[in-house]
Design a protein around this motif. Sequence first.
Motif, mmCIF file in Angstrom:
data_model
loop_
_atom_site.group_PDB
_atom_site.id
_atom_site.type_symbol
_atom_site.label_atom_id
_atom_site.label_comp_id
_atom_site.label_asym_id
_atom_site.label_seq_id
_atom_site.Cartn_x
_atom_site.Cartn_y
_atom_site.Cartn_z
ATOM 1 N N LEU A 133 29.131 -31.444 19.765
ATOM 2 C CA LEU A 133 27.808 -31.960 19.443
ATOM 3 C C LEU A 133 26.809 -31.702 20.564
ATOM 4 C CD1 LEU A 133 28.405 -35.395 17.686
ATOM 5 C CD2 LEU A 133 27.496 -33.300 16.707
ATOM 6 N N VAL A 134 27.268 -31.810 21.804
ATOM 7 C CA VAL A 134 26.358 -31.575 22.925
ATOM 8 C C VAL A 134 26.126 -30.084 23.116
ATOM 9 C CG1 VAL A 134 26.057 -31.831 25.411
ATOM 10 C CG2 VAL A 134 27.022 -33.682 24.100
ATOM 11 N N THR A 135 27.138 -29.291 22.835
ATOM 12 C CA THR A 135 27.029 -27.851 23.045
ATOM 13 C C THR A 135 26.101 -27.193 22.046
ATOM 14 O OG1 THR A 135 29.322 -27.912 23.747
ATOM 15 C CG2 THR A 135 28.361 -25.760 23.405
ATOM 16 N N LEU A 136 26.087 -27.671 20.817
ATOM 17 C CA LEU A 136 25.317 -26.998 19.779
ATOM 18 C C LEU A 136 23.829 -26.851 20.124
ATOM 19 C CD1 LEU A 136 26.038 -25.653 17.181
ATOM 20 C CD2 LEU A 136 25.500 -27.741 15.957
ATOM 21 N N PRO A 137 23.134 -27.918 20.491
ATOM 22 C CA PRO A 137 21.720 -27.744 20.837
ATOM 23 C C PRO A 137 21.532 -26.788 22.010
ATOM 24 C CG PRO A 137 22.239 -30.065 20.620
ATOM 25 C CD PRO A 137 23.533 -29.324 20.580
ATOM 26 N N PHE A 138 22.492 -26.760 22.902
ATOM 27 C CA PHE A 138 22.444 -25.874 24.051
ATOM 28 C C PHE A 138 22.220 -24.442 23.621
ATOM 29 C CE2 PHE A 138 23.428 -24.716 28.308
ATOM 30 C CZ PHE A 138 24.327 -23.672 28.300
ATOM 31 N N TRP A 139 22.749 -24.057 22.487
ATOM 32 C CA TRP A 139 22.666 -22.683 22.043
ATOM 33 C C TRP A 139 21.580 -22.439 20.992
ATOM 34 C CZ3 TRP A 139 24.689 -19.304 25.046
ATOM 35 C CH2 TRP A 139 25.850 -19.581 25.763
ATOM 36 N N ILE A 140 20.924 -23.463 20.524
ATOM 37 C CA ILE A 140 19.915 -23.245 19.487
ATOM 38 C C ILE A 140 18.588 -22.862 20.108
ATOM 39 C CG2 ILE A 140 18.519 -24.506 17.791
ATOM 40 C CD1 ILE A 140 20.981 -25.785 16.794
ATOM 41 N N SER A 141 17.857 -22.063 19.378
ATOM 42 C CA SER A 141 16.604 -21.501 19.857
ATOM 43 C C SER A 141 15.733 -22.533 20.553
ATOM 44 C CB SER A 141 15.846 -20.917 18.658
ATOM 45 O OG SER A 141 14.508 -20.689 18.995
ATOM 46 N N ILE A 142 15.326 -22.208 21.778
ATOM 47 C CA ILE A 142 14.468 -23.127 22.528
ATOM 48 C C ILE A 142 13.136 -23.295 21.824
ATOM 49 C CG2 ILE A 142 13.229 -23.387 24.703
ATOM 50 C CD1 ILE A 142 15.509 -22.362 26.179
#
Lengths: 311, 355, 272
Positions: A133-142
């Motif tokens: 869950l924490v990793t997913l936003p890390f990789w989504i388009s800024i």
Amino acid sequence: MTATTSTPKSDSKQLEHRARPGQSSPKLAYLPIIFLAFAIGVPLLIIVIYSFLEKPSQGTGVKWVFTTENYKALFIQQKLDGTTALDTRYIKVLWTSFIYSLITTIVTLILSVPVAMWIATRDARRRTLLVALVTLPFWISILIRTYGMRQIIADEGPIGKFLSLFDIDWSILYSPPATILGLIYVFLPFMILPIYASAERFDFRLAEAAYDLGAKKLTVVRKIILPSIRPGIISGVALVFIPALGSFLQSDMLGGGKTNMVANVIANNFGQARNWPFGSALAVLLIVLTLLFILIIQGVSQRRGDKVELV
Amino acid sequence: MSEKFLEIRNIVKVYPTPEGGEVRALDDVSLDIAAGEFFILLGPSGCGKTTLLRSIAGLEYPDSGEIVLLGDRIDDKPPYERPVNTVFQSYALFPHMTVGENIAFGLEMEKIEKDEVAKRVVEALAQVKLSGYENRLPSQISGGQQQRVALARALAKKPKVLLLDEPLSALDLKLRRGMQVELKRLQRETGITFVFVTHDQEEAMSMGDRIAVFSEGKIVQLDTPVNVYRRPINAYVADFIGETNLIEGTVVASGISLPGGNILPTNQLAEDSVVPDSGKVTVAIRPEDLVIATDGIIGGTVRDVIFTGDSVRVYVTVGDTEVIASLASYGTQIPAQGSHVTLNPENRAARTVAS
Amino acid sequence: MTHTHAPTSKRGKLVDLRNFPGFNPTAWFVLFFLYSPLVYVVIYSFNSSRIGAVWESFSVKWYGKVFENDDIQRALKNSLQVGFVATLLSTILAVMAALGLLRMKRAGKAVAIALIGAPLIIAEIVLAVGTLGLFIAVGVPLGKIGLMVAHTAFCIPFALLPIRARLSQLDMAPFEAASDLGANERQILRRITLPLLAPAIFAGSLLAFAISIDDFITSFFVAGPGATTLPVYIFGMIRSTVTPEVNAISTLLLLFSGSVLIGSYLIQRKRR
């Protein structure tokens, strides 16, 4: 005596088979290196070169005349009457970027340590889910993340509407706090994940020993756990502070297009302002600051014996 | 005289230490291994035995010296050009290939035809009693079975020499004993020369035709198990192989004066013992060669008595050393703790050894 | 963390030594904070009202608009084309770099690592404008090809990440065994190294693809007209109009990146 036969071999082949099996020839890396020298090395070189050239009288690009004016222009302004005065605009921009990054780093650090430790003390199954869950936003388009944040903190967004019920005015968008909030939002996972990596390796039996010896919870956190997750904290600080310094989107989309961070000024000079040499000088400055901070962080971590790897 | 098979000549391998010095992993090691032998390299960890094995395989390159197999120098050839194969301590099976594919791999490197390869895979599996396991993955079989696959994989290539690097160290005792018998049987059946590295002296003695005992990069003694056991060349070998009491004594006119005051007559020592004219000398006596006797030569106080089932071990304090006697449990009077006993070496089993 | 059983107090009540005061609520807050903007974007993509912030009713009309919008379709096509090429090239180069670096001498290795890691360390704006300068100086037309080159360059470190991680985990013994069994370096590469690295290579390629699809700054500066990628187009839309259409595209982009990343994660976990 039996004659010994030796297989004729060229020198290079002998050296080749003296390496460990499975380690391919270093020549394999030549192509990637050449490509990157062209695609990364040369652009950086061009930036450095352009920073010492003059701006053409018309249009974009550069005039091939050597000058150090661009660097001077960072601090000094030529007034119309010919006198020079201290130009604080760009110093302010640098200072602003520094402060924003600092605040972002501190806030994300304060939030991330509890979160990382909390995840690390859950059971195995929940841990993998939480890390995902924490990793997913890390990789989504800024871009999308920043845009989502913009909608939430907009005057007429959900927060504004909620607060208007209590007659509280909410107008934070297009101001420095909005930029900082955006930076914190985008960079939070960058701080959580390295700290979690350290926290995960922590042997909880050390904490149990501390409890056994009479330490209360907060003492255990302060004196036992925090010191052992220091490498993760240092990684996290490096992964937040340095990219935040050079960030572009948050200031652009949330700060109101006022060019108040370094990246925005650089972009402006390569865009509307059409001053490539000056933009390059600023870019060089950003590179130098980045390398400086990396050296500082490496120095801090090496002095205490931690090992921090960025790549 | 048959032609020499595997000659290892003056191998030197030196490693630099972090402090700036160097350590001699192999210090001018030479030995000849005969065809069809089950040859053991024995010693504690760090003594050089594994380095020598890997040098024969081609995974290490000596700084100087030669390795000659059937008259051809092989020490300058890469591993894939030597008719030598290794069974690794960790088995080193290819995790992404089935058992059958693992075994076939080496054969495919020899560009053997597909049908022939398949046939040899089946043969190899039968040899190690794993018929039918072709399609299993290494992750699906037990440690003991993985070990046999590693063996089959190397044997399938019918190498001139098979090198085994402590292959049984990861197995539990019962499994290990079973595999020791299996390996002996395989070696006899195939006739392939085995060079086997181990730190377990019991294993070495039960399996080897000849043993090379290593210490700090040098071979200390090279002989059959019987001779290494009965006639250790020095205190190190005597102590490493089996159990030995090492007693310091002084040479006197009629023999050796032992702690406690009594004299061991020279004619009671082993025949090939070397006794210097004077000075200090070390006497080695194995615990099982000591018996309790009235008026025995070695006298002392019983510190402890331990019953181990098939024997009784008596720990006797003699002067400032301790002597251990291993007595048969039946028919022996067990001395009481704290009592005074005297012991005699039996059958000229006591010998002098260099320190 | 190593997990042992929590001790009980004298009265048998479970004394929880693993929960620290305030950590639990902080964690939940942070998770909420991380996801609420994304959730908002998804939810409001279904808002039938033209004014983004005011919820009217549930509607998928904006998704319809997205599929009808030619500009978006073109931008999507550009993103995919650039993405595929950049992924392919960067993955191949990353594999070559990963293997070649194992045996490089210190000097060369330092240069290689600096070049590979540069996009991770240096702010993207710097490389973007530098690349722009490069293309104009050399005369490369500002279009998809230039974009592919630029994307390949910054995708390499991301493709490299899982590959290097896997390489460092690999045990030396199977490689020694392969050499012992008669395989030379090329055969070892083909039959042992690459098959063992395959899941990591695939995971790396997925990462590279996601990074390329999501890229904004470089694509904004280096692409000319006709090479607009999806993020650049979305940025333009945000600047001009604020209809839920933007949320719709954003949601689609989100879903796409999300599934690519979940795929990469699952693959890395499966082959253990």
